[in-house]
Design a protein around this motif. Structure first.
Motif, PDB file in Angstrom:
ATOM      1  N   THR A 122      94.258  48.747  66.395  1.00  0.00           N
ATOM      2  CA  THR A 122      95.619  48.482  66.889  1.00  0.00           C
ATOM      3  C   THR A 122      95.792  47.007  67.210  1.00  0.00           C
ATOM      4  OG1 THR A 122      97.179  48.944  68.665  1.00  0.00           O
ATOM      5  CG2 THR A 122      94.870  49.106  69.213  1.00  0.00           C
ATOM      6  N   PRO A 123      96.960  46.434  66.924  1.00  0.00           N
ATOM      7  CA  PRO A 123      97.169  45.006  67.230  1.00  0.00           C
ATOM      8  C   PRO A 123      97.340  44.729  68.714  1.00  0.00           C
ATOM      9  CG  PRO A 123      99.169  45.988  66.380  1.00  0.00           C
ATOM     10  CD  PRO A 123      98.099  47.030  66.225  1.00  0.00           C
ATOM     11  N   LEU A 124      97.457  45.787  69.545  1.00  0.00           N
ATOM     12  CA  LEU A 124      97.656  45.569  70.976  1.00  0.00           C
ATOM     13  C   LEU A 124      96.368  45.273  71.709  1.00  0.00           C
ATOM     14  CD1 LEU A 124     100.267  48.354  71.762  1.00  0.00           C
ATOM     15  CD2 LEU A 124     100.660  45.935  71.246  1.00  0.00           C
ATOM     16  N   ILE A 125      95.212  45.360  70.993  1.00  0.00           N
ATOM     17  CA  ILE A 125      93.941  45.063  71.637  1.00  0.00           C
ATOM     18  C   ILE A 125      93.651  43.586  71.442  1.00  0.00           C
ATOM     19  CG2 ILE A 125      91.476  45.549  71.656  1.00  0.00           C
ATOM     20  CD1 ILE A 125      92.150  48.309  70.544  1.00  0.00           C
ATOM     21  N   GLY A 126      93.367  42.880  72.530  1.00  0.00           N
ATOM     22  CA  GLY A 126      93.097  41.446  72.463  1.00  0.00           C
ATOM     23  C   GLY A 126      91.620  41.155  72.419  1.00  0.00           C
ATOM     24  N   SER A 127      91.316  39.854  72.475  1.00  0.00           N
ATOM     25  CA  SER A 127      89.922  39.435  72.502  1.00  0.00           C
ATOM     26  C   SER A 127      89.324  39.722  73.866  1.00  0.00           C
ATOM     27  CB  SER A 127      89.816  37.946  72.177  1.00  0.00           C
ATOM     28  OG  SER A 127      90.441  37.178  73.194  1.00  0.00           O
ATOM     29  N   LEU A 128      87.974  39.784  73.917  1.00  0.00           N
ATOM     30  CA  LEU A 128      87.301  40.076  75.174  1.00  0.00           C
ATOM     31  C   LEU A 128      87.555  38.993  76.227  1.00  0.00           C
ATOM     32  CD1 LEU A 128      85.493  41.930  76.802  1.00  0.00           C
ATOM     33  CD2 LEU A 128      83.493  40.770  75.810  1.00  0.00           C
ATOM     34  N   PRO A 129      87.454  37.666  75.922  1.00  0.00           N
ATOM     35  CA  PRO A 129      87.783  36.660  76.948  1.00  0.00           C
ATOM     36  C   PRO A 129      89.206  36.806  77.464  1.00  0.00           C
ATOM     37  CG  PRO A 129      86.584  35.656  75.145  1.00  0.00           C
ATOM     38  CD  PRO A 129      86.905  37.042  74.693  1.00  0.00           C
ATOM     39  N   ALA A 130      90.148  37.110  76.540  1.00  0.00           N
ATOM     40  CA  ALA A 130      91.540  37.256  76.982  1.00  0.00           C
ATOM     41  C   ALA A 130      91.698  38.469  77.880  1.00  0.00           C
ATOM     42  CB  ALA A 130      92.467  37.348  75.777  1.00  0.00           C
ATOM     43  N   ALA A 131      91.037  39.592  77.513  1.00  0.00           N
ATOM     44  CA  ALA A 131      91.143  40.809  78.327  1.00  0.00           C
ATOM     45  C   ALA A 131      90.553  40.591  79.716  1.00  0.00           C
ATOM     46  CB  ALA A 131      90.438  41.971  77.615  1.00  0.00           C
ATOM     47  N   LEU A 132      89.388  39.950  79.770  1.00  0.00           N
ATOM     48  CA  LEU A 132      88.795  39.675  81.085  1.00  0.00           C
ATOM     49  C   LEU A 132      89.658  38.708  81.901  1.00  0.00           C
ATOM     50  CD1 LEU A 132      85.041  39.335  80.010  1.00  0.00           C
ATOM     51  CD2 LEU A 132      86.152  41.288  81.123  1.00  0.00           C
ATOM     52  N   SER A 133      90.217  37.695  81.246  1.00  0.00           N
ATOM     53  CA  SER A 133      91.112  36.758  81.963  1.00  0.00           C
ATOM     54  C   SER A 133      92.329  37.489  82.506  1.00  0.00           C
ATOM     55  CB  SER A 133      91.549  35.630  81.019  1.00  0.00           C
ATOM     56  OG  SER A 133      90.437  34.879  80.591  1.00  0.00           O
ATOM     57  N   THR A 134      92.858  38.437  81.697  1.00  0.00           N
ATOM     58  CA  THR A 134      94.011  39.219  82.165  1.00  0.00           C
ATOM     59  C   THR A 134      93.650  40.026  83.408  1.00  0.00           C
ATOM     60  OG1 THR A 134      94.870  39.375  79.910  1.00  0.00           O
ATOM     61  CG2 THR A 134      95.674  40.985  81.504  1.00  0.00           C
ATOM     62  N   ALA A 135      92.486  40.701  83.375  1.00  0.00           N
ATOM     63  CA  ALA A 135      92.066  41.505  84.527  1.00  0.00           C
ATOM     64  C   ALA A 135      91.846  40.629  85.753  1.00  0.00           C
ATOM     65  CB  ALA A 135      90.785  42.269  84.178  1.00  0.00           C
ATOM     66  N   ALA A 136      91.210  39.467  85.590  1.00  0.00           N
ATOM     67  CA  ALA A 136      90.963  38.582  86.736  1.00  0.00           C
ATOM     68  C   ALA A 136      92.262  38.077  87.332  1.00  0.00           C
ATOM     69  CB  ALA A 136      90.071  37.424  86.288  1.00  0.00           C
ATOM     70  N   MET A 137      93.208  37.666  86.464  1.00  0.00           N
ATOM     71  CA  MET A 137      94.493  37.187  86.985  1.00  0.00           C
ATOM     72  C   MET A 137      95.242  38.294  87.707  1.00  0.00           C
ATOM     73  SD  MET A 137      95.454  34.048  86.813  1.00  0.00           S
ATOM     74  CE  MET A 137      97.162  34.383  87.083  1.00  0.00           C
ATOM     75  N   SER A 138      95.202  39.512  87.180  1.00  0.00           N
ATOM     76  CA  SER A 138      95.905  40.624  87.834  1.00  0.00           C
ATOM     77  C   SER A 138      95.307  40.915  89.203  1.00  0.00           C
ATOM     78  CB  SER A 138      95.830  41.864  86.939  1.00  0.00           C
ATOM     79  OG  SER A 138      96.412  41.606  85.674  1.00  0.00           O
ATOM     80  N   ILE A 139      93.972  40.924  89.272  1.00  0.00           N
ATOM     81  CA  ILE A 139      93.326  41.165  90.569  1.00  0.00           C
ATOM     82  C   ILE A 139      93.699  40.056  91.565  1.00  0.00           C
ATOM     83  CG2 ILE A 139      91.089  41.308  91.714  1.00  0.00           C
ATOM     84  CD1 ILE A 139      89.990  42.580  89.133  1.00  0.00           C
ATOM     85  N   GLY A 140      93.722  38.802  91.098  1.00  0.00           N
ATOM     86  CA  GLY A 140      94.110  37.706  91.987  1.00  0.00           C
ATOM     87  C   GLY A 140      95.508  37.865  92.536  1.00  0.00           C
ATOM     88  N   LEU A 141      96.464  38.259  91.677  1.00  0.00           N
ATOM     89  CA  LEU A 141      97.841  38.455  92.141  1.00  0.00           C
ATOM     90  C   LEU A 141      97.923  39.617  93.137  1.00  0.00           C
ATOM     91  CD1 LEU A 141      99.750  37.905  88.797  1.00  0.00           C
ATOM     92  CD2 LEU A 141     100.121  36.622  90.906  1.00  0.00           C
ATOM     93  N   LEU A 142      97.245  40.730  92.822  1.00  0.00           N
ATOM     94  CA  LEU A 142      97.275  41.874  93.736  1.00  0.00           C
ATOM     95  C   LEU A 142      96.642  41.537  95.085  1.00  0.00           C
ATOM     96  CD1 LEU A 142      96.374  44.720  91.216  1.00  0.00           C
ATOM     97  CD2 LEU A 142      98.577  44.360  92.348  1.00  0.00           C
ATOM     98  N   ALA A 143      95.546  40.744  95.052  1.00  0.00           N
ATOM     99  CA  ALA A 143      94.903  40.368  96.316  1.00  0.00           C
ATOM    100  C   ALA A 143      95.795  39.452  97.148  1.00  0.00           C
ATOM    101  CB  ALA A 143      93.564  39.691  96.012  1.00  0.00           C
ATOM    102  N   TRP A 144      96.453  38.509  96.484  1.00  0.00           N
ATOM    103  CA  TRP A 144      97.298  37.548  97.224  1.00  0.00           C
ATOM    104  C   TRP A 144      98.509  38.231  97.859  1.00  0.00           C
ATOM    105  CZ3 TRP A 144      97.486  33.552  99.937  1.00  0.00           C
ATOM    106  CH2 TRP A 144      98.676  32.869 100.178  1.00  0.00           C
ATOM    107  N   LYS A 145      99.105  39.194  97.171  1.00  0.00           N
ATOM    108  CA  LYS A 145     100.289  39.876  97.683  1.00  0.00           C
ATOM    109  C   LYS A 145      99.950  41.291  98.169  1.00  0.00           C
ATOM    110  CE  LYS A 145     103.707  37.010  97.356  1.00  0.00           C
ATOM    111  NZ  LYS A 145     104.560  36.654  98.508  1.00  0.00           N
ATOM    112  N   ALA A 146      98.751  41.452  98.745  1.00  0.00           N
ATOM    113  CA  ALA A 146      98.317  42.785  99.151  1.00  0.00           C
ATOM    114  C   ALA A 146      99.244  43.400 100.190  1.00  0.00           C
ATOM    115  CB  ALA A 146      96.883  42.720  99.682  1.00  0.00           C
ATOM    116  N   GLU A 147      99.662  42.610 101.179  1.00  0.00           N
ATOM    117  CA  GLU A 147     100.448  43.161 102.291  1.00  0.00           C
ATOM    118  C   GLU A 147     101.859  43.523 101.871  1.00  0.00           C
ATOM    119  OE1 GLU A 147      99.249  44.031 105.150  1.00  0.00           O
ATOM    120  OE2 GLU A 147      97.267  43.329 104.584  1.00  0.00           O
ATOM    121  N   SER A 148     102.452  42.720 100.962  1.00  0.00           N
ATOM    122  CA  SER A 148     103.835  42.981 100.558  1.00  0.00           C
ATOM    123  C   SER A 148     103.916  43.755  99.254  1.00  0.00           C
ATOM    124  CB  SER A 148     104.587  41.652 100.400  1.00  0.00           C
ATOM    125  OG  SER A 148     103.986  40.862  99.394  1.00  0.00           O
TER     126      SER A 148
END
Length: 905
Positions: free
Chosen positions: A189-215
């Protein structure tokens, strides 16, 4: 200061600080994951661009997008919202361009912006173009960063949902990459990205969720009534555990470590273990939360808390309310809180009894309470809203506050009365706190002296260095207190002198940390002292240069001070006489008598010399006897009686007086001759008028007799001639008294009658001149305090001069105006005006000089001189001037009497 430092300083929860640290770690991981592929392209190492052999590479533009997203989140954390939006727009633009190219199947050259040669050598179709996965995650993460920079709970909730979906998407893509599904395979499927991109996506998402945890999820779950503390930790595990365990199952099965069925049971066991662990942890947290809730409920029940509906009917009555007011819950529930407690707001602006306010309420037994009421509206899903009221008894605190306010008011009054300003100086920060109104008492605006730097700018430059040196000395010696003095420039530019004292405080290391003290405006006192010192210096200078000798003695007659003039007069030096008895300066025959004079005065208080001028004889050092004039003054200084004598040598004055007596005798003889000549000239001038009138009246009587007129008319003319003859005698007497400088016979005289009599005297025999006489008299100027005959002499002179001036100039419609007006409550003014030719400039300069006249040889020129002397003898002033419309005016002032004063007397 760092953001973490801000959290700690502001007292935020440790969880918030951990969220910050988690976000920062995720930013670092994302930058590292995105930078490694970019470095691989630059160094031509394909393995660095994939992390897994034969996997899809991460393109340079994709790495740039994730790096921009990382720094956008960092800018968000730092509070640089504009920079965060700018950085988030870069991956958003990359995602839009990539999706457009994929959908339209076009080759714009946009893919080869970075590292073109390396990309062309790869031989991969559409090399450099971010894939569907990267484009979609770019748009989702850019939107999340944008929402994170928008204030409000709603934006935080939406951001958390998007970031969670992006995290799942990244984790799924990473899992599929690890399981061997290659993005370069035709069937993948074309929706699957490269491994560095997938890991970067997961790290960025975790960072956003951690920063805005309370709200984010925390607030969202809490709003739905869930135990968000549990769900916040369990949700990521539930979301990612299946993906991780499926990936583990794939690795185990592919590696051949165990058959497929055991691998499946292993994964199932791990799932059960995770689920069981989550259940155990969740139940433990719920039990602890329930226990904490019960403890909190019990604690809240001890506090005075009331729940009411919007109309004020009590729904809940805590045990704390029962203890505070005396009403039980059964008695209170269902009743109106306002009527039950008779609540009255102390703030007239707060009319509603259910608002935040300070209230006066009554207990069940009638006691009065002062209560602070805090009200919060609680909106419940599916139920009517309620009002939560927290009641705090501040009765005792209010009494203390009232006493404190009264004490502060007394202190403020004392500070204002004495002009005292209290300050508190924090040495380390430089901040200065002042008592209320202190800066105003120093002539400044509030805030002008809020720190040491501003204070220094207002201090006189000559005092700054001295004050700083004094503070350094205080800090070095650890002095507990010190005094100071400086000059301060007020807002008006006036220089103020300030004195004060301060208490110094030190820390455990002996370092000066605080100075507390008072400032007092001593400008007036300083100016008075300066003036006093100047006067003392001036007095000393005068006493040193005054021609009189000054000698100060005490009650025993000992000389305490001996001026320089005294040294010159008596030929003694001050050192020779100070401490010796003053009889040293008296003739030998009076040497033994001075102490007796002093003793008699001290015993009886009879003053024979003090306060009087005495002519005595003094003795000099060489034995000479000097005639002197002595004046003695007395003063009490510090309980000691002192006598100051001023001694003047009158030897030369006696010689001069003897010579002046001879000259005075000669001058008296000459002045008598001059006065006789002036009197003769005055008599000749003034008697001409009444004598001429007497002749006219006698001539008229003679004509009447010849014409056979009635005897009554003849007698009237003779009576008038007689009165003018008597008037001439009166003038002679008055003029002789005036020349002899006898006191004039002054009394209250009517102004109008005096003026009319003078006019009648002047106009006798002048009717053929056809003179128009007008009066402009002020009724308020009714009485004058003067010699009537002398005033009439002045008026006759002025009126005759006016008539003669108009007649000599052949003036048509000759007019004389006589005026009177009030100058001030004690002075009136009389003026004689004519419409003649006026006064020449030459005559104006010398009109009061004797023998100066405008009549030529016909005038003697002493009339105005005599008039001026008469007016000045009454304390007035005679002025002659020309009128703007033509003619001359003579006006003079006289003392005025109010008729009411005569009535009272």
């Amino acid at each position: 200061m760092t953001v973490a430092g801000t959290f700690i300083q502001d007292g935020s929860a440790s969880a918030t600080y951990r969220s910050y640290l988690t976000a920062m770690v995720c930013i670092g991981v994302t930058v590292a994951l995105a930078s490694v592929p970019l470095l691989g392209w630059m160094l031509n190492h394909p393995s660095l661009t994939r992390f897994i052999v034969d996997a899809r590479p991460t393109w340079p533009l994709t790495s740039v997008g994730y790096i921009a997203l990382s720094f956008g989140l960092l800018a968000t954390i730092r509070g640089s919202h504009r920079l965060a939006f700018a950085l988030a727009s870069v991956p958003a633009a990359l995602g839009l361009f990539a999706l457009a190219e994929h959908l339209l199947d076009v080759q714009s050259g946009f893919d080869l912006l970075l590292l073109r040669d390396q990309l062309l050598r790869s031989g991969i179709p559409n090399a450099g173009r971010p894939g569907h996965h990267a484009a979609i995650t770019f748009l989702l993460l850019s939107a999340s960063i944008a929402l994170a920079n928008v204030r409000g709970k709603k934006s935080g909730r939406v951001m958390s949902v998007i970031a969670s979906l992006t995290l799942a998407y990244g984790a799924l893509s990473a899992s599929l990459n690890v399981q061997g599904i290659r993005a370069i395979d035709p069937g993948s499927t074309p929706l699957i990205g490269s491994l560095p991109a997938a890991l970067s996506t997961a790290a960025m998402s975790i960072g956003l969720l951690a920063w805005k945890a309370e709200s984010g999820w925390a607030d969202l779950m809490n709003s739905e009534g869930a135990e968000w503390r549990i769900l916040r930790h369990a949700f990521p595990v539930i979301l990612t555990a299946p993906i991780l365990f499926s990936t583990l199952e794939y690795w185990v099965a592919r590696s051949g470590a165990m058959p497929g069925l055991p691998a499946t049971f292993l994964v199932a066991g791990l799932n059960m273990l995770v689920v069981g662990g989550l259940l155990f942890w969740s139940s433990t947290m719920l039990v602890r939360g329930r226990a904490a809730f019960l403890e909190m409920s019990y604690a809240l029940d001890t506090v005075a808390v009331i729940l009411t509906d919007l109309e004020g009917r009590i729904l809940h009555w805590s045990r704390g309310c029962q203890d505070l007011y005396g009403w039980t819950a059964e008695e209170a529930i269902g009743r109106s809180k306002h009527s039950l407690l008779r609540s009255v707001s102390l703030d007239p602006a707060v009319a509603a009894p259910l608002a935040n306010a300070e209230l006066v309420e009554f207990t069940r037994d009638g006691r009065t309470l002062r209560v602070l009421q805090q009200v919060c509206r609680l909106d419940r899903h599916g139920k009517d809203p309620v009002l939560v009221m927290s009641m705090v008894d501040i009765t005792e605190r209010t009494l203390f506050e009232d006493a404190l306010r009264e004490s502060e008011a007394r202190l403020a009054m004392a500070l204002e009365t004495h002009g005292i300003a209290i300050f508190d100086y924090d040495v380390k920060s430089g901040a200065i706190d002042w008592s209320a109104g202190a800066e105003h008492r120093l002539g400044l605006q509030p805030g002008d002296l809020r720190d040491y730097r501003r204070w220094q700018r207002l201090i006189h430059p000559d005092d700054i260095l001295r004050i700083n040196e004094q503070l350094e000395e205080v800090a070095r010696t650890r002095a507990p207190r010190f005094a100071f003095r400086f000059r301060l420039t007020q807002g008006s530019g006036r220089l103020m002198t300030v004195e004060g004292s301060a208490l110094a405080s030190y820390d455990e290391d002996g370092e000066l940390i605080r100075i507390t003290g008072v400032n007092v405006d001593v400008t007036d006192r300083n100016e008075r002292e300066a003036r006093l010192q100047a006067r003392e210096a001036q007095l000393l200078s005068i006493l040193e240069t005054v021609p009189d000798a000054m000698v100060v003695i005490n009650e025993s007659g000992q000389i305490l001070s001996f001026s320089r003039t005294a040294e010159q007069l008596f030929s003694y030096t001050a050192q020779e006489v100070i401490g010796r008895n003053v009889s040293l300066l008296t003739p030998e025959e009076h040497t033994g008598q001075h102490d007796g004079y002093m003793g008699r005065y001290l015993a009886t208080g009879e003053k024979r010399v003090i306060g009087r001028t005495r002519l005595l004889t003094a003795r000099a050092a060489d034995g000479r006897e000097i005639p002197v004039e002595l004046r003695v003054g007395e003063a009490n200084t510090a309980g000691e009686r002192l006598f100051t004598g001023f001694i003047r040598d009158i030897s030369q004055r006696l010689e001069h007086e003897e010579r002046l007596n001879t000259l005075r005798s000669e001058l008296t003889h000459l002045s008598r001759l001059g006065a006789m000549g002036e009197m003769a000239a005055g008599l000749a001038h003034e008697l001409n008028q009444p004598l001429a009138a007497s002749v006219n009246f006698v001539a008229t009587a003679s004509l009447l007799l010849k014409e056979g007129a009635e005897p009554q008319s003849v007698e009237e003319m003779l009576e008038l001639a007689r009165s003018q003859a008597l008037r001439a005698g009166e003038i002679i007497r008055r003029l002789r008294d005036f020349v002899a400088r006898h006191d004039a016979e002054v009394r209250a005289e009517p102004v109008e009658e005096t003026l009319q009599d003078a006019m009648a005297l002047v106009l006798v025999g002048q009717k053929q001149l056809d003179v128009n006489v007008r009066y402009d008299l002020d009724p308020a100027a009714a009485l004058m305090f003067a010699d009537r005959v002398q005033v009439q002499q002045v008026l006759v002179n002025l009126l005759r001069n006016a008539l003669e001036a108009m007649r000599s100039a052949n003036t048509e419609n000759m007019t004389i105006l006589v005026q009177s007006r009030v100058v001030d409550p004690e002075t009136l003014e009389i003026a004689v005006c004519d419409n003649g030719p006026g006064l020449s400039p030459a005559f104006l300069d010398q009109m009061y000089t004797p023998f100066s006249s405008t009549k030529g040889e016909a005038g003697m020129g002493i009339g105005l001189s005599i008039c001026r002397r008469i007016v000045e003898s009454h304390g007035g002033e005679l002025v002659g001037e020309n009128l703007p419309q033509g003619g001359a005016r003579f006006r003079f002032t006289l003392p005025m009497i109010d008729e009411r004063e005569l009535e009272l007397s």
